[in-house]
Write an enzyme that holds these catalytic residues in place. Structure first.
Site, PDB file in Angstrom:
ATOM      1  N   GLU A 150       2.149  -4.160   0.993  1.00 58.46           N
ATOM      2  CA  GLU A 150       0.843  -3.227   1.099  1.00 58.46           C
ATOM      3  C   GLU A 150       0.856  -2.719  -0.475  1.00 58.46           C
ATOM      4  O   GLU A 150       1.173  -2.035  -0.519  1.00 58.46           O
ATOM      5  CB  GLU A 150       0.554  -2.147   2.469  1.00 58.46           C
ATOM      6  CG  GLU A 150      -1.024  -2.248   1.656  1.00 58.46           C
ATOM      7  CD  GLU A 150      -1.162  -1.031   3.019  1.00 58.46           C
ATOM      8  OE1 GLU A 150      -2.397  -0.375   2.871  1.00 58.46           O
ATOM      9  OE2 GLU A 150      -0.316  -0.587   3.238  1.00 58.46           O
ATOM     10  N   GLU A 233     -11.123   4.534   3.411  1.00 61.47           N
ATOM     11  CA  GLU A 233     -10.226   4.984   4.745  1.00 61.47           C
ATOM     12  C   GLU A 233     -10.487   6.588   4.506  1.00 61.47           C
ATOM     13  O   GLU A 233     -10.153   7.101   3.488  1.00 61.47           O
ATOM     14  CB  GLU A 233      -8.926   5.396   4.234  1.00 61.47           C
ATOM     15  CG  GLU A 233      -8.154   4.188   4.352  1.00 61.47           C
ATOM     16  CD  GLU A 233      -6.454   3.738   3.637  1.00 61.47           C
ATOM     17  OE1 GLU A 233      -6.003   3.232   4.370  1.00 61.47           O
ATOM     18  OE2 GLU A 233      -6.194   5.007   2.749  1.00 61.47           O
TER      19      GLU A 233
END
Length: 379
Positions: A150, A233
């Site tokens: 990622e 987030e």
């Protein structure tokens, strides 16, 4: 921060019990509200927008527009030393079997001739969150489950939160300087590029970030780009955060690479050229586990053809899986051997690998290494 794996499912009910007028694969022709935990819809017949709430049981809703989305309800809250509440985002490619319409992803990195993107964010005050742009890669053309690599680009960071792992340096990409962090969240490796100040919009080459990650030894050109995502987030608050515009285009036409074998073929010549080497060992540990990134540098004047790195792990450490090397352990003794595509190290060149392990007791790093039987210095 240690983050749980993100997931996506086909769900059709609001937390309050009413029906959502959207399902996986649907298209948002007008503003559409999604409150399902993993609800999603399609915009521009090209991108998927997902609610993707996984870190809290409290309700989160997003309003999807023709070009992006906005968080309209955010009742969850998470401690800032743990995982966020969610990752509402827009993406192209494949995420847990949900693939955007007409996508050419997954695509092998070597086949990519260009990968460009444009992003516009709208921020709010009084909340704890990051504006996160994710690039996912895997050794296989994976369309479901978690990927091994990622890449996170932090366009904005508000509050006492930090990326996974630890800071390892800086990088100049897309005309800007980024702080680089590296670690593992227990499910995949993560390299994060953190902007020193908030960025509200940027047109850039996604491939530049992929190439920098490759140059750090985290992936190879035989890996596959599986999805590109942009969102937020949130840890605390976040109502009003929005992606107002998102686009991403990945073009093929590069040079295809045959996936490397998992181990050297039987005709591989015996290792040669050890004796002048340096090893950098970068760990990341938590209560019951650890990861380590290992970089071997050829400090000699002759090419190393095939390598075997040997060392001892301190008591309580056990290797469970590895990448870019074949790693075996007997007692405390560890042996790491090159795989088919990274066995040659030219003078001044490097080869990198990494692994994950379990930890029982306090963490410490190995202190000495030998390459093909000869001692290496530490770097």
């Amino acid at each position: 921060m240690r983050r749980p794996l993100r997931a996506i499912m086909a769900v059709g009910l609001l937390a309050a019990g009413s029906i959502v007028a959207v399902a996986l694969g649907g298209t948002a022709s007008a503003d559409t509200q999604i409150c399902d935990q993993y609800g999603s819809t399609v915009i521009q017949n090209r991108y998927v927008v997902q609610n993707n709430r996984w870190g809290t049981t409290a309700q989160q809703c997003i309003n999807v527009t023709g070009t992006g989305f906005e968080i309209t309800t955010q009742n969850g809250s998470s401690p800032t030393n743990g995982a966020p509440t969610a990752y509402p985002s827009v993406f192209v490619g494949c995420h847990y079997t949900n693939c955007s319409p007409g996508t050419n992803l997954p695509i092998q990195v070597s086949q990519i001739s260009s990968a460009t993107s444009s992003i516009n964010y709208r921020y709010v005050s009084g909340a704890t969150y990051n504006a996160s742009y994710d690039i996912w890669l895997d050794p296989s053309p994976k369309r479901d489950g978690v990927n091994q690599m990622e890449i996170m680009i932090w366009f904005n960071r508000q509050g006492p939160i930090q990326p996974i792992g630890s800071a390892v340096g800086t990088a100049n990409i897309a005309g800007r300087s980024w702080e680089v962090w590296r670690g593992n969240n227990g499910g995949n490796n993560v390299i994060s590029y953190v902007a020193p100040s908030a960025i509200t919009s940027l047109n850039f080459s996604v491939l530049d970030f992929i190439n920098d990650t490759r140059n750090r030894g985290a992936i190879t050109n035989s890996w596959y780009l599986t999805s590109i995502q942009a969102g937020f987030e949130p840890w605390q608050g976040g109502v009003g955060l929005a992606v107002t515009n998102f686009s991403a285009t990945v073009n093929g036409g590069g040079n295809p690479t045959t996936p490397p074998p998992s181990s050297p073929p039987p005709t591989t010549p015996p290792p040669s050229g050890g004796g002048s080497c340096a090893v950098a060992y970068t760990p990341n540990s938590w209560n019951s586990g650890f990861t380590a990134d290992v970089r071997i540098t050829n400090t000699g004047s002759s090419t190393i053809n095939g390598w075997t790195l040997a060392y001892s792990l301190p008591s309580g450490q056990q290797v469970t899986n590895a990448w870019n090397a074949t790693v075996s352990q007997s007692g405390s003794s560890v042996t790491a051997r090159n795989v088919g595509y990274n066995g040659t190290i030219a003078p001044g060149g490097t080869a990198s690998f990494g692994y994950q392990g379990t930890l029982n007791g306090g963490y410490s790093s190995p202190t000495s290494f030998t390459l093909n039987g000869a001692a290496c210095s530490r770097s």
